[in-house]
Design an enzyme around this catalytic site. Structure first.
Site, short mmCIF file in Angstrom:
data_model
loop_
_atom_site.label_atom_id
_atom_site.label_comp_id
_atom_site.label_asym_id
_atom_site.label_seq_id
_atom_site.Cartn_x
_atom_site.Cartn_y
_atom_site.Cartn_z
N GLY A 1 -14.32 4.23 0.20
CA GLY A 1 -15.49 3.62 -0.43
C GLY A 1 -15.49 3.78 -1.94
N ASN B 1 2.87 4.04 7.32
CA ASN B 1 1.72 4.88 7.00
C ASN B 1 2.20 6.32 6.92
OD1 ASN B 1 -0.60 6.38 6.89
ND2 ASN B 1 -1.56 5.51 8.71
N THR C 1 -7.14 6.90 2.42
CA THR C 1 -8.32 7.74 2.16
C THR C 1 -7.89 9.07 1.53
OG1 THR C 1 -8.22 8.68 4.37
CG2 THR C 1 -9.64 6.76 4.07
N LYS D 1 2.70 3.10 2.43
CA LYS D 1 1.31 3.38 2.04
C LYS D 1 1.17 4.84 1.68
CE LYS D 1 -3.49 2.64 3.45
NZ LYS D 1 -4.36 2.02 4.48
N CYS E 1 -1.95 9.16 6.53
CA CYS E 1 -3.19 9.39 7.29
C CYS E 1 -3.55 10.87 7.26
CB CYS E 1 -3.02 8.93 8.74
SG CYS E 1 -4.45 9.35 9.76
#
Lengths: 246, 283
Positions: free
Chosen positions: B216, B126, B192, B164, B129
């Site tokens: 989303g 990751n 995100t 990621k 973030c």
């Protein structure tokens, strides 16, 4: 906290039909019809609620209010008229840990609730009639919310800025109570826990927090428990009050 | 029909996004740890235990969710000794361990230990973030840092290694090429998108920990662009994610280069979504 928290909840939301909408002062009671497979859960547990055709992207946590003539939920008027108007709603639950009512009796247990926390109390009042309830509300037109709780001995509701802490202190000073069950906004819950600890009285507090999922996935519903940040939906929403004042 | 993503075999195309699913709680609540998913991607593991950011951590958005969670977790030791073995007993399919850190050394030490752990099937770095002050996104925002970290992790493990990426960078294709140069087996696009929610009274961030990321439906177009750009730039296998809610969303991401697709925010409103999509996709 309760054994029911270990039950298996149905995977995925189910559909409930809105069967009525009743004004409740500045709030609205939205009544829903649940299918026979739907578990109402235990007092203090919650459900995630959403209108798939509405504007809310995610569901919101609500405590289903269990009345003598059906179930529903209480929301602000704007939500009731828009996103939660129905005709159908998606509901996921029951979720979280509810109250442990194994030591509850009307003689030795005191209920304290404020705001939407009051919606938890009818289910307890139906099991333990005449149990005393100290209620707090934000504004005078929310008073009908306190009177929805049938069968209990209701103190005159305290309207903000009057607080429930004063009658709670007086009640515990009598020595008549061994346990307090409380539901309401975070500052109220912590204040109740502190007062109970000072009086040597056990407390269970139902916490509130914004949630995105309600089942531990999002980590969004952080509340301070045991002096650190934990998920309200997993640790609670009902926690031993001692964990809030550690 | 099974597929292979970055040397990792999966029974089908659907996974969860890291940090959006608690398999232990799902098992307890629903009786299924990762329903409808071909494997399980863990929440990001950090060297030390972290409580995560102070509340508030989430804010609603018209077409998605804003969050500032801050990588809460039990820390590397408890993860390796307790959580990972428990996951292995309940999860269906391989376990992909997400790794975060605040220095290259932290990342590499975790990767080394995961390399020796039989319950870890693949590793996802990751580097994207947005909700912690250092490490993660600051590494993934720089091509040189990304290549150095990926190369160091590569030397520490032979297991499938994924990276990621964040779309909150000037040119995600350059970062993707850096991850490839460092030895990544596959890319995960995207985390995100940096975003915030404002308190109307203080004019400051609503979040207790500052920062913030948007997920989303709002970021599906961002994800499509990222997958397309990274696929074109590297030819690597890609796990696509960002705003996936429907069969069409899955097919759109796969049409621009994703070999597998992860679900995130949409799981919050329907934990059975992966099962439903598998049925609709005919998998």
């Amino acid at each position: 906290m309760s054994a029911a928290a270990e039950q298996t909840t149905r995977l995925g939301p189910f559909t409930a039909r809105v069967v009525g909408s009743e004004p409740l002062g500045g709030l609205t009671l939205v009544r829903v019809e649940l299918d026979a497979r739907t578990s109402l859960g235990e007092p203090g547990q919650f459900h995630m609620l959403r209108n798939a055709a509405g504007r809310d992207y995610l569901a919101r946590p609500v405590g289903l209010i269990q009345l003598d003539d059906g179930v529903g939920f209480v929301v602000d008027n704007a939500s009731a008229q828009a996103d939660l108007a129905g005709p159908e709603l998606e509901i996921l639950g029951p979720l979280g840990k509810g109250f442990d009512l194994s030591a509850t009796s009307a003689e030795t247990t005191l209920l304290v609730a404020a705001g939407f926390g009051l919606t938890v109390m009818p289910a307890i009042g139906r099991l333990h009639t005449r149990i005393r309830l100290i209620a707090g509300i934000r504004q005078s037109d929310h008073t009908p919310l306190a009177h929805l709780v049938a069968g209990v001995t209701l103190d005159t509701p305290r309207i903000a800025p009057d607080l429930i802490t004063e009658p709670l202190e007086e009640a515990l000073a009598t020595g008549a109570y061994t346990q307090v069950l409380a539901a309401g906004p975070g500052p109220m819950g912590k204040a109740v826990a502190e007062i109970c600890q000072r009086h040597g009285v056990a407390s269970q507090i139902a916490l509130e927090a914004p949630m995105a999922c309600g089942f531990g996935g999002c980590y969004g519903c952080a509340v301070e428990i045991d002096g650190t940040w934990k998920r309200c939906c997993i640790e609670g929403p009902v926690v031993d009050g001692a964990r809030l004042v550690a | 029909m099974s597929i292979t993503v970055g040397r990792l075999e999966l029974a089908h195309t659907l996974l969860n996004a890291s940090g959006t699913w608690d398999a232990v709680e799902a098992q307890r609540l629903f009786g299924e740890a990762n329903p409808g998913m071909a494997g399980f991607v863990t929440k990001t593991v950090t060297a030390e235990p972290r409580p995560g950011n102070p509340a508030p951590r989430i804010a609603p958005s018209r077409m998605g969710l804003l969050n500032s969670i801050g990588l809460p977790g039990p820390g590397r030791d408890a993860f390796l000794e307790t959580l990972l073995p428990e996951l292995a007993t309940i999860v269906a399919g391989p376990i992909i361990c997400s790794v975060g850190g605040f220095s290259l050394g932290e990342y590499v030490e975790t990767v080394e230990q995961l390399d020796h752990h039989s319950d870890c099937d693949a590793i996802e770095l990751n580097v994207s973030c947005p909700n912690v002050e250092s490490g993660c996104a600051s590494i993934g925002g720089d091509a040189g840092e990304t290549e150095r970290l990926t190369a160091a992790a590569r030397t520490a493990t032979d297991k499938p290694l994924f990276v990621k990426l964040s779309a909150s960078v000037a040119d995600i294709a350059e970062i993707a090429k850096a991850a490839q140069a460092g030895g990544a087996d596959a890319l995960v696009c995207v985390n995100t998108v940096k975003a915030t929610a404002i308190n109307r009274w203080t004019h400051k961030s609503q979040f207790g920990g500052g920062g913030g990321g948007l997920s989303g439906a709002a970021i599906k177009p961002v994800a499509l662009h990222a997958v397309l750009a990274c696929s074109d730039a590297t030819g690597l296998d890609i796990i696509g994610l960002g705003g996936v809610e429907t069969k069409d969303d899955v097919e759109d991401l796969m049409s621009v280069g994703a070999k597998a697709v992860a679900l995130g925010t949409a799981l919050f409103r329907d934990p059975s979504l992966a099962k439903k999509l598998r049925f609709e996709l005919g998998e």
